[in-house]
Design a protein around this motif. Structure first.
Motif, PDB file in Angstrom:
ATOM      1  N   GLY A   1       0.524  -1.426  -0.042  1.00  0.00           N
ATOM      2  CA  GLY A   1       0.146  -0.247   0.057  1.00  0.00           C
ATOM      3  C   GLY A   1       1.216   1.402  -0.053  1.00  0.00           C
ATOM      4  N   GLU A   2       1.837   1.624   0.705  1.00  0.00           N
ATOM      5  CA  GLU A   2       2.776   2.616   0.746  1.00  0.00           C
ATOM      6  C   GLU A   2       3.291   2.745  -1.023  1.00  0.00           C
ATOM      7  OE1 GLU A   2       6.054   1.686   3.931  1.00  0.00           O
ATOM      8  OE2 GLU A   2       3.912   1.953   5.552  1.00  0.00           O
ATOM      9  N   TYR A   3       3.865   1.822  -1.412  1.00  0.00           N
ATOM     10  CA  TYR A   3       4.624   1.302  -1.883  1.00  0.00           C
ATOM     11  C   TYR A   3       3.225   1.357  -4.259  1.00  0.00           C
ATOM     12  CZ  TYR A   3       6.805  -0.122  -6.787  1.00  0.00           C
ATOM     13  OH  TYR A   3       6.840  -0.050  -8.387  1.00  0.00           O
ATOM     14  N   LEU A   4       1.909   1.547  -3.029  1.00  0.00           N
ATOM     15  CA  LEU A   4       1.088   2.364  -4.295  1.00  0.00           C
ATOM     16  C   LEU A   4       1.210   4.141  -4.495  1.00  0.00           C
ATOM     17  CD1 LEU A   4      -1.493  -0.828  -3.836  1.00  0.00           C
ATOM     18  CD2 LEU A   4      -0.161   0.150  -5.964  1.00  0.00           C
ATOM     19  N   LEU A   5       0.914   3.996  -2.837  1.00  0.00           N
ATOM     20  CA  LEU A   5       0.866   5.853  -2.745  1.00  0.00           C
ATOM     21  C   LEU A   5       1.690   6.686  -3.474  1.00  0.00           C
ATOM     22  CD1 LEU A   5      -1.005   5.997   1.084  1.00  0.00           C
ATOM     23  CD2 LEU A   5      -1.547   6.042  -0.810  1.00  0.00           C
ATOM     24  N   LYS A   6       2.991   5.621  -2.861  1.00  0.00           N
ATOM     25  CA  LYS A   6       4.394   6.540  -3.220  1.00  0.00           C
ATOM     26  C   LYS A   6       4.512   6.786  -4.860  1.00  0.00           C
ATOM     27  CE  LYS A   6       9.149   7.317  -2.753  1.00  0.00           C
ATOM     28  NZ  LYS A   6      10.663   6.644  -1.850  1.00  0.00           N
ATOM     29  N   ALA A   7       4.190   6.008  -5.678  1.00  0.00           N
ATOM     30  CA  ALA A   7       4.100   6.120  -7.316  1.00  0.00           C
ATOM     31  C   ALA A   7       2.788   6.503  -7.352  1.00  0.00           C
ATOM     32  CB  ALA A   7       3.654   4.869  -7.295  1.00  0.00           C
ATOM     33  N   ALA A   8       2.025   6.828  -6.119  1.00  0.00           N
ATOM     34  CA  ALA A   8       0.683   7.931  -6.672  1.00  0.00           C
ATOM     35  C   ALA A   8       1.213   9.030  -6.728  1.00  0.00           C
ATOM     36  CB  ALA A   8      -0.625   7.306  -6.955  1.00  0.00           C
ATOM     37  N   ASN A   9       1.977   9.658  -5.815  1.00  0.00           N
ATOM     38  CA  ASN A   9       1.847  10.622  -5.625  1.00  0.00           C
ATOM     39  C   ASN A   9       3.583  11.285  -7.330  1.00  0.00           C
ATOM     40  OD1 ASN A   9       0.379  11.442  -3.698  1.00  0.00           O
ATOM     41  ND2 ASN A   9       1.946  10.364  -1.890  1.00  0.00           N
ATOM     42  N   MET A  10       4.396  10.362  -7.110  1.00  0.00           N
ATOM     43  CA  MET A  10       5.403  10.758  -8.772  1.00  0.00           C
ATOM     44  C   MET A  10       4.357  10.953  -9.587  1.00  0.00           C
ATOM     45  SD  MET A  10       7.931   7.831  -6.750  1.00  0.00           S
ATOM     46  CE  MET A  10       9.572   8.301  -8.378  1.00  0.00           C
ATOM     47  N   ASN A  11       3.619  10.798  -9.462  1.00  0.00           N
ATOM     48  CA  ASN A  11       2.524  10.808 -10.900  1.00  0.00           C
ATOM     49  C   ASN A  11       2.470   9.937 -11.933  1.00  0.00           C
ATOM     50  OD1 ASN A  11       1.802  13.124  -9.687  1.00  0.00           O
ATOM     51  ND2 ASN A  11       2.778  13.936 -11.376  1.00  0.00           N
ATOM     52  N   TYR A  12       3.059   8.459 -11.378  1.00  0.00           N
ATOM     53  CA  TYR A  12       3.258   7.106 -12.158  1.00  0.00           C
ATOM     54  C   TYR A  12       2.489   6.055 -11.769  1.00  0.00           C
ATOM     55  CZ  TYR A  12       6.830   8.889 -15.361  1.00  0.00           C
ATOM     56  OH  TYR A  12       7.958  10.013 -15.918  1.00  0.00           O
ATOM     57  N   GLY A  13       1.211   6.900 -11.192  1.00  0.00           N
ATOM     58  CA  GLY A  13       0.193   5.164 -10.249  1.00  0.00           C
ATOM     59  C   GLY A  13      -0.364   4.401 -11.183  1.00  0.00           C
ATOM     60  N   PRO A  14      -0.110   3.101 -11.044  1.00  0.00           N
ATOM     61  CA  PRO A  14      -0.211   1.846 -11.561  1.00  0.00           C
ATOM     62  C   PRO A  14      -1.738   1.899 -11.939  1.00  0.00           C
ATOM     63  CG  PRO A  14      -0.124   1.333  -9.957  1.00  0.00           C
ATOM     64  CD  PRO A  14       0.886   2.914  -9.251  1.00  0.00           C
ATOM     65  N   THR A  15      -2.352   1.247 -12.765  1.00  0.00           N
ATOM     66  CA  THR A  15      -3.310   0.808 -13.634  1.00  0.00           C
ATOM     67  C   THR A  15      -3.536  -0.316 -12.154  1.00  0.00           C
ATOM     68  OG1 THR A  15      -2.601  -0.252 -14.901  1.00  0.00           O
ATOM     69  CG2 THR A  15      -3.619   1.729 -15.276  1.00  0.00           C
ATOM     70  N   THR A  16      -5.166  -1.047 -12.307  1.00  0.00           N
ATOM     71  CA  THR A  16      -5.556  -2.268 -11.882  1.00  0.00           C
ATOM     72  C   THR A  16      -4.474  -3.682 -12.175  1.00  0.00           C
ATOM     73  OG1 THR A  16      -7.073  -1.712 -13.260  1.00  0.00           O
ATOM     74  CG2 THR A  16      -7.880  -1.231 -10.983  1.00  0.00           C
ATOM     75  N   LYS A  17      -5.006  -3.604 -13.701  1.00  0.00           N
ATOM     76  CA  LYS A  17      -4.029  -4.863 -13.949  1.00  0.00           C
ATOM     77  C   LYS A  17      -2.167  -4.221 -13.804  1.00  0.00           C
ATOM     78  CE  LYS A  17      -2.625  -6.836 -18.764  1.00  0.00           C
ATOM     79  NZ  LYS A  17      -2.974  -6.501 -20.146  1.00  0.00           N
ATOM     80  N   GLU A  18      -2.024  -3.201 -14.073  1.00  0.00           N
ATOM     81  CA  GLU A  18      -0.527  -3.410 -13.183  1.00  0.00           C
ATOM     82  C   GLU A  18      -0.367  -3.569 -11.844  1.00  0.00           C
ATOM     83  OE1 GLU A  18       0.821   0.376 -16.538  1.00  0.00           O
ATOM     84  OE2 GLU A  18       0.355   0.731 -14.888  1.00  0.00           O
ATOM     85  N   THR A  19      -1.467  -3.399 -11.115  1.00  0.00           N
ATOM     86  CA  THR A  19      -1.182  -3.253 -10.036  1.00  0.00           C
ATOM     87  C   THR A  19      -0.937  -5.555  -9.048  1.00  0.00           C
ATOM     88  OG1 THR A  19      -1.978  -1.228  -9.096  1.00  0.00           O
ATOM     89  CG2 THR A  19      -2.456  -3.069  -7.508  1.00  0.00           C
ATOM     90  N   ARG A  20      -1.876  -5.568 -10.251  1.00  0.00           N
ATOM     91  CA  ARG A  20      -2.257  -6.980 -10.411  1.00  0.00           C
ATOM     92  C   ARG A  20      -1.028  -7.850 -10.582  1.00  0.00           C
ATOM     93  NH1 ARG A  20      -6.989  -8.353 -14.029  1.00  0.00           N
ATOM     94  NH2 ARG A  20      -6.140 -10.060 -13.308  1.00  0.00           N
ATOM     95  N   GLU A  21      -0.055  -7.707 -11.581  1.00  0.00           N
ATOM     96  CA  GLU A  21       0.873  -7.637 -12.149  1.00  0.00           C
ATOM     97  C   GLU A  21       2.080  -7.076 -11.129  1.00  0.00           C
ATOM     98  OE1 GLU A  21       1.689  -5.961 -15.831  1.00  0.00           O
ATOM     99  OE2 GLU A  21       0.305  -7.134 -17.158  1.00  0.00           O
ATOM    100  N   LEU A  22       1.925  -6.295 -10.665  1.00  0.00           N
ATOM    101  CA  LEU A  22       2.926  -6.123  -8.990  1.00  0.00           C
ATOM    102  C   LEU A  22       2.998  -6.816  -7.734  1.00  0.00           C
ATOM    103  CD1 LEU A  22       4.748  -4.232  -7.765  1.00  0.00           C
ATOM    104  CD2 LEU A  22       3.274  -2.763  -7.429  1.00  0.00           C
ATOM    105  N   ALA A  23       2.153  -7.733  -7.686  1.00  0.00           N
ATOM    106  CA  ALA A  23       1.597  -8.625  -6.723  1.00  0.00           C
ATOM    107  C   ALA A  23       1.670  -9.623  -6.965  1.00  0.00           C
ATOM    108  CB  ALA A  23      -0.468  -7.697  -6.321  1.00  0.00           C
TER     109      ALA A  23
END
Length: 527
Positions: A81-103
């Motif tokens: 969750g912290e990784y997703l928040l920081k990526a969103a703050n960097m304006n490079y937040g992952p989509t739902t598909k990219e989040t599933r691949e990251l998981a």
């Protein structure tokens, strides 16, 4: 499924439960600690009814208290969750598909990947749904398109320069909140963007009528001060001459209409706006005001700077590509209009009326003052932005090179170990200022040791831009006080150079055209 924070060897509990369990009785649920103890007793051989009788009170009952579709433990989910928040703050937040691949990659690196994820090399949708439900601080949002220039220009150094100049000019002239103004331009189009409507669920295409595919833009210049008062706007219409409808319709009171072929803010139109601004603000050399505006070229004309200098207007420009967070009128004021007139389209004659209604609703004292407060301008607050606001600029961060690294190496080379008897001064041993501590203290773990937890950043590092090969030839435009004498002289010198270059280019064109025309006539006569 998995019971989090429980370690049961050679046992697997698979249960199908709804994502959002709803209570059907008023009985008090059992705490997670008592549930874990009861499960351990059953796993170790105790009978289910015996355990329920000994551990279950009259007013309590065992109810499901484990999470659905949870693969990671609580620590791993917090890291994700912290990784997703920081990526969103960097304006490079992952989509739902990219989040599933990251998981999937994260689970594979930590050895907890289910076999069902290997087919698509991505986590299941059920896992994502459960993960979002357990971490309610995360939500699926529609991002606003932000250019790379804006993402990287808003950094601590640039914003710090602006607040330094703002403090300097505030101390120099002792401005009151009523003398601090912000000026901004906005485009009002004849084709508006429709809002959300209520329609049938599941319908693929939902439409709403607009005036045209592509509309005509009218620029509106607005200004407001820190006490919530606003200056009547100035409309720039895409016409050559001022028409009667530009002021005949009920626009905002005492507004002004000017024209330009493309409805842009030019140096001449900005000079007209300054005259309009002075008329209503009543500023003078004895009653100076501060006008904060963006770094557009039309705001840097020599004639406009002379008008400001002679009438007590101090011009302070915002840093380049930072108006989305530093421009008060961009932060808290939005001009939107709607059109509910069946069978008719919006034309330029309707713009003053529609913009006037939007101006009255948007330019309220509360919206204006909140904009200056949230940007840290009034009241003055240079620490208004947190590290999360500057996270987008970390993509282009560069390591220290050159003199700083040379100084660090010199210190490392000249480091002298402590003499016997001075061990307390250097317990850590030799200096490691120029080496990677993780690599220097690497120890091979034994075969039976538990490997360390892999973080999402190790699995998929945050985006980082490569080093630029060449530097641009254009001078960087920084924040500055335009009405200061050195800046005014520099701007006038640059304008004169550009004018000479333009005149030389036009003269060259005239010479070329005069040489080529007679030769064309001779060739025609010969034919």
């Amino acid at each position: 499924m998995k019971i989090s924070d429980c370690d049961f060897s050679n046992h697997c509990v698979v249960t199908k439960m709804p994502f959002k369990w709803k209570r059907k009785t008023e009985r008090v649920p059992v705490s997670p600690e008592r549930m874990k103890l009861a499960v351990r007793e059953v796993v170790n051989g105790s009978k289910l009814r015996t355990t329920a009788k000994t551990r279950n009170g009259e007013s309590e009952s065992f109810q499901p208290n484990y999470n659905t579709s949870q693969i990671f433990n609580n620590e791993q989910e917090n890291l994700l969750g912290e990784y997703l928040l920081k990526a969103a703050n960097m304006n490079y937040g992952p989509t739902t598909k990219e989040t599933r691949e990251l998981a999937y990659s994260f689970a594979l690196a930590n050895g907890v990947s289910p076999a069902t994820w290997a087919n698509k090399k991505a986590a299941s949708r059920d896992w994502l749904r459960g993960f979002m439900g357990r971490n309610n601080y995360l939500s699926l949002r529609t991002p606003e398109a932000t250019s790379l220039s804006r993402s990287t220009a808003f950094n601590k150094h640039t914003v710090g320069e602006f607040f330094t100049l703002l403090r300097e000019v505030m101390v120099r002239h002792s401005f009151e909140p009523s003398a601090i103004y912000n000026c901004d331009e906005a485009g009002v189009q004849t084709s508006h963007k429709p809002w959300k409507i209520i329609s049938k669920k599941g319908q693929k295409q939902v439409a709403k009528v607009t005036s045209a595919e592509r509309g005509t833009t009218v620029t509106i210049c607005c200004a407001a001060n820190a006490t919530g008062n606003s200056v009547p706007p100035v409309f720039i219409f895409p016409r050559k001459n001022v028409q009667y409808y530009m002021t005949a319709a009920p626009p905002p009171p005492r507004s002004l209409a000017v024209t330009h072929a493309s409805s842009w803010v030019t140096e001449e139109n900005f000079e007209k706006y300054l005259t309009h601004f002075i008329k209503f603000v009543k500023c003078s050399l004895d009653n100076k005001v501060l006008l904060i505006l963006d770094n557009h070229n039309s705001h840097m004309s020599p004639n406009g700077l002379d008008i400001c200098k002679n009438n007590g207007i101090i011009l302070l420009t915002l840093p380049l590509h930072t108006s989305h967070k530093l421009q008060p009128l961009d932060v808290s004021v939005s001009l939107t209009h709607s059109w509910l007139n069946p069978g008719k389209t919006i034309n330029l004659k309707n713009i003053p009326t529609l913009a006037g209604r939007a101006h009255q609703r948007a330019f309220t004292p509360l919206n204006i003052t909140k904009g200056l407060e949230h940007t840290g301008i009034c009241p003055y607050n240079p620490n208004i932005f947190s590290d999360a606001d500057f996270a987008s600029a970390s993509v282009t961060d560069r390591p220290n090179t050159g003199i700083e690294n040379q100084q660090i190496r010199v210190e490392a080379v000249n480091h002298v170990p402590n003499e016997p008897g001075n061990e307390d001064e250097d317990i850590a041993g030799p200096s490691t200022s120029d080496t990677n501590i993780g690599e220097a203290t690497h120890i091979t773990p034994p075969k039976n040791a538990v490997t360390s937890l892999k973080t999402p950043e190790e699995v998929r590092p945050y985006p980082s831009a490569p080093r630029r090969k060449t530097q641009g030839k254009r001078k960087p435009t920084r924040t500055k006080i335009l009405t200061d004498t050195p800046n005014m002289e520099e701007i006038k010198e640059d304008c004169s150079k550009r004018r000479e270059k333009k005149d030389a280019k036009s003269a060259k064109k005239r010479v070329f055209s005069s040489v080529t025309k007679p030769s064309i006539k001779k060739s025609i006569n010969c034919v």
